[in-house]
Structure formats: structure tokens, C-alpha cells
Design a protein around this motif. Structure first.
Motif, PDB file in Angstrom:
ATOM      1  N   UNK A  94       0.726  -1.130  -0.048  1.00 35.69           N
ATOM      2  CA  UNK A  94      -0.089  -0.042   0.033  1.00 35.69           C
ATOM      3  C   UNK A  94       0.910   1.351   0.101  1.00 35.69           C
ATOM      4  N   UNK A  95       2.018   1.396   0.869  1.00 30.58           N
ATOM      5  CA  UNK A  95       3.005   2.293   0.843  1.00 30.58           C
ATOM      6  C   UNK A  95       3.341   2.732  -0.530  1.00 30.58           C
ATOM      7  N   UNK A  96       3.859   1.512  -1.198  1.00 33.57           N
ATOM      8  CA  UNK A  96       4.694   1.736  -2.514  1.00 33.57           C
ATOM      9  C   UNK A  96       3.499   2.488  -3.553  1.00 33.57           C
ATOM     10  N   UNK A  97       2.276   2.073  -3.439  1.00 36.89           N
ATOM     11  CA  UNK A  97       1.355   2.672  -4.246  1.00 36.89           C
ATOM     12  C   UNK A  97       1.275   4.204  -4.325  1.00 36.89           C
ATOM     13  N   UNK A  98       1.240   4.570  -3.151  1.00 36.84           N
ATOM     14  CA  UNK A  98       1.063   6.277  -2.945  1.00 36.84           C
ATOM     15  C   UNK A  98       1.805   6.922  -3.753  1.00 36.84           C
ATOM     16  N   UNK A  99       1.428   7.931  -4.519  1.00 36.09           N
ATOM     17  CA  UNK A  99       2.336   8.546  -5.380  1.00 36.09           C
ATOM     18  C   UNK A  99       2.829  10.007  -4.730  1.00 36.09           C
ATOM     19  N   UNK A 100       2.446  10.164  -3.673  1.00 31.83           N
ATOM     20  CA  UNK A 100       2.921  11.301  -2.732  1.00 31.83           C
ATOM     21  C   UNK A 100       4.262  11.063  -2.337  1.00 31.83           C
ATOM     22  N   UNK A 101       4.943  12.357  -2.101  1.00 35.56           N
ATOM     23  CA  UNK A 101       6.271  12.084  -1.351  1.00 35.56           C
ATOM     24  C   UNK A 101       6.096  11.711  -0.029  1.00 35.56           C
ATOM     25  N   UNK A 102       6.867  10.560   0.291  1.00 36.67           N
ATOM     26  CA  UNK A 102       6.569   9.925   1.646  1.00 36.67           C
ATOM     27  C   UNK A 102       7.946   9.392   2.201  1.00 36.67           C
ATOM     28  N   UNK A 103       7.771   9.324   3.731  1.00 39.73           N
ATOM     29  CA  UNK A 103       8.971   8.847   4.205  1.00 39.73           C
ATOM     30  C   UNK A 103       8.363   7.933   5.660  1.00 39.73           C
ATOM     31  N   UNK A 104       9.179   7.357   6.276  1.00 44.70           N
ATOM     32  CA  UNK A 104       8.768   6.366   7.239  1.00 44.70           C
ATOM     33  C   UNK A 104       9.601   6.485   8.569  1.00 44.70           C
ATOM     34  N   UNK A 105       8.924   6.775   9.606  1.00 41.60           N
ATOM     35  CA  UNK A 105       9.652   6.630  10.956  1.00 41.60           C
ATOM     36  C   UNK A 105       9.446   5.726  11.738  1.00 41.60           C
ATOM     37  N   UNK A 106      10.282   4.962  12.370  1.00 41.92           N
ATOM     38  CA  UNK A 106       9.819   4.027  13.574  1.00 41.92           C
ATOM     39  C   UNK A 106       9.648   4.560  14.916  1.00 41.92           C
ATOM     40  N   UNK A 107       8.607   4.211  15.464  1.00 40.60           N
ATOM     41  CA  UNK A 107       8.310   4.746  16.792  1.00 40.60           C
ATOM     42  C   UNK A 107       9.167   3.778  17.776  1.00 40.60           C
ATOM     43  N   UNK A 108       9.641   4.433  19.008  1.00 40.59           N
ATOM     44  CA  UNK A 108       9.294   5.617  19.327  1.00 40.59           C
ATOM     45  C   UNK A 108      10.146   6.673  18.295  1.00 40.59           C
ATOM     46  N   UNK A 109       9.471   7.748  18.098  1.00 38.53           N
ATOM     47  CA  UNK A 109      10.466   8.619  17.006  1.00 38.53           C
ATOM     48  C   UNK A 109      11.834   9.030  17.416  1.00 38.53           C
ATOM     49  N   UNK A 110      12.801   9.039  16.478  1.00 41.53           N
ATOM     50  CA  UNK A 110      13.792   9.333  16.643  1.00 41.53           C
ATOM     51  C   UNK A 110      14.150  10.932  16.444  1.00 41.53           C
ATOM     52  N   UNK A 111      14.130  11.833  17.166  1.00 45.92           N
ATOM     53  CA  UNK A 111      14.153  13.443  17.186  1.00 45.92           C
ATOM     54  C   UNK A 111      15.092  13.747  16.072  1.00 45.92           C
ATOM     55  N   UNK A 112      16.229  13.363  15.976  1.00 45.80           N
ATOM     56  CA  UNK A 112      17.147  13.507  14.854  1.00 45.80           C
ATOM     57  C   UNK A 112      16.558  13.060  13.458  1.00 45.80           C
ATOM     58  N   UNK A 113      16.045  11.988  13.409  1.00 42.78           N
ATOM     59  CA  UNK A 113      15.582  11.688  12.117  1.00 42.78           C
ATOM     60  C   UNK A 113      14.374  12.581  11.582  1.00 42.78           C
ATOM     61  N   UNK A 114      13.466  12.860  12.459  1.00 37.05           N
ATOM     62  CA  UNK A 114      12.289  13.615  12.437  1.00 37.05           C
ATOM     63  C   UNK A 114      13.020  14.997  11.787  1.00 37.05           C
ATOM     64  N   UNK A 115      13.795  15.625  12.657  1.00 39.61           N
ATOM     65  CA  UNK A 115      14.180  17.054  12.170  1.00 39.61           C
ATOM     66  C   UNK A 115      14.835  17.010  10.732  1.00 39.61           C
ATOM     67  N   UNK A 116      15.495  15.878  10.451  1.00 40.26           N
ATOM     68  CA  UNK A 116      16.167  15.813   9.109  1.00 40.26           C
ATOM     69  C   UNK A 116      15.042  15.834   8.013  1.00 40.26           C
ATOM     70  N   UNK A 117      13.963  15.117   8.310  1.00 44.48           N
ATOM     71  CA  UNK A 117      12.911  15.106   7.254  1.00 44.48           C
ATOM     72  C   UNK A 117      12.311  16.616   7.456  1.00 44.48           C
ATOM     73  N   UNK A 118      11.941  17.211   8.452  1.00 41.66           N
ATOM     74  CA  UNK A 118      11.292  18.517   8.524  1.00 41.66           C
ATOM     75  C   UNK A 118      12.313  19.513   8.030  1.00 41.66           C
TER      76      UNK A 118
END
Length: 125
Positions: A94-118
Motif C-alpha cells: 500500500x505504501x509503495x502505491x502512494x504517489x505522494x512524497x513519503x517517508x517512514x519513521x519507526x516509533x518511538x520517534x528518533x528526534x534527529x531523524x524527524x528533524x532531518x525530514x522536517x
């Protein structure tokens, strides 16, 4: 003054919602709105033009966050960051089919990874 970019957070966990809101509040150029149910998500995306979505995959309902993301307009330049604590391999197709710009983060959220995406998101807009 430049209009703030809008972010919609969908998470059924209040703790996870607040964690995301706290991190995003440090970005003055982003205005966040949070919802906790698929129904609220569906209503809210019709009310505003969002550029960033943070969506929990497993919402404790029959519909997944990935399925809900299909409601995001395809013409949209929006970015979607999916988050989940569960093993989400079953959602990969389902994830692959989305045509949006998409990313994935595993919880608990790693703040560094989130900030990198933002940070990348803000450079894009």
C-alpha cells in the motif's frame, strides 16, 4: 510576512501527538493541527491546504493511516511522514502505491531523524 506552512498530525496516541507537536513547535514556519481519528482526519483535510502530514499507520481501527493518505489530493506537493511502532511490512505494498512524497519513521520517534525530514521539507518549500 510569509504564510506558515500547515502540518496535520494524525495519531491515536495523545503522547505521540504531543511529542510531535513539541518538536514541530520549534519551527516557527510550521503551524500544526492534530487529530486522533480517521473521521477527524477526513474532515480536517477538506478545511485547509496542508503541506506536511504526519500519520500513524496503525490507528486501532479497520482503516490504516496509509489508506487514509489516499485522501490527500494527488496534485498536492505535500510530504507525508508515516510513523508506527508496529511491524508494518504488511503495509508495504500500500505504501509503495502512494504517489505522494513519503517517508517512514519507526516509533518511538528518533528526534534527529524527524528533524532531518522536517529540515528537508522546509528547504523544499
Amino acid at each position: 510576512m510569509k504564510e506558515k506552512l500547515r502540518c496535520l498530525i494524525l495519531d491515536d496516541s495523545l503522547i505521540d501527538q504531543l511529542s510531535l507537536e513539541i518538536i514541530l513547535s520549534e519551527y516557527g514556519e510550521i503551524k500544526t493541527t492534530s487529530v486522533s481519528t480517521p473521521e477527524q482526519f477526513s474532515q480536517t483535510i477538506c478545511q485547509n491546504n496542508y503541506q506536511l502530514f504526519m500519520i500513524d499507520i496503525n490507528l486501532g481501527t479497520q482503516i490504516s493511516g496509509i489508506e487514509l493518505a489516499k485522501q490527500i489530493p494527488h496534485k498536492s506537493q505535500a510530504w507525508v511522514i508515516f510513523c508506527s511502532a508496529a511491524d508494518c511490512q504488511k503495509y508495504y505494498d500500500l505504501y509503495k502505491e502512494l504517489s505522494l512524497r513519503k517517508f517512514y519513521l519507526q516509533k518511538p520517534i528518533d528526534e534527529f531523524s524527524l528533524r532531518t525530514y522536517v529540515d528537508s521539507f522546509l528547504r523544499h518549500f
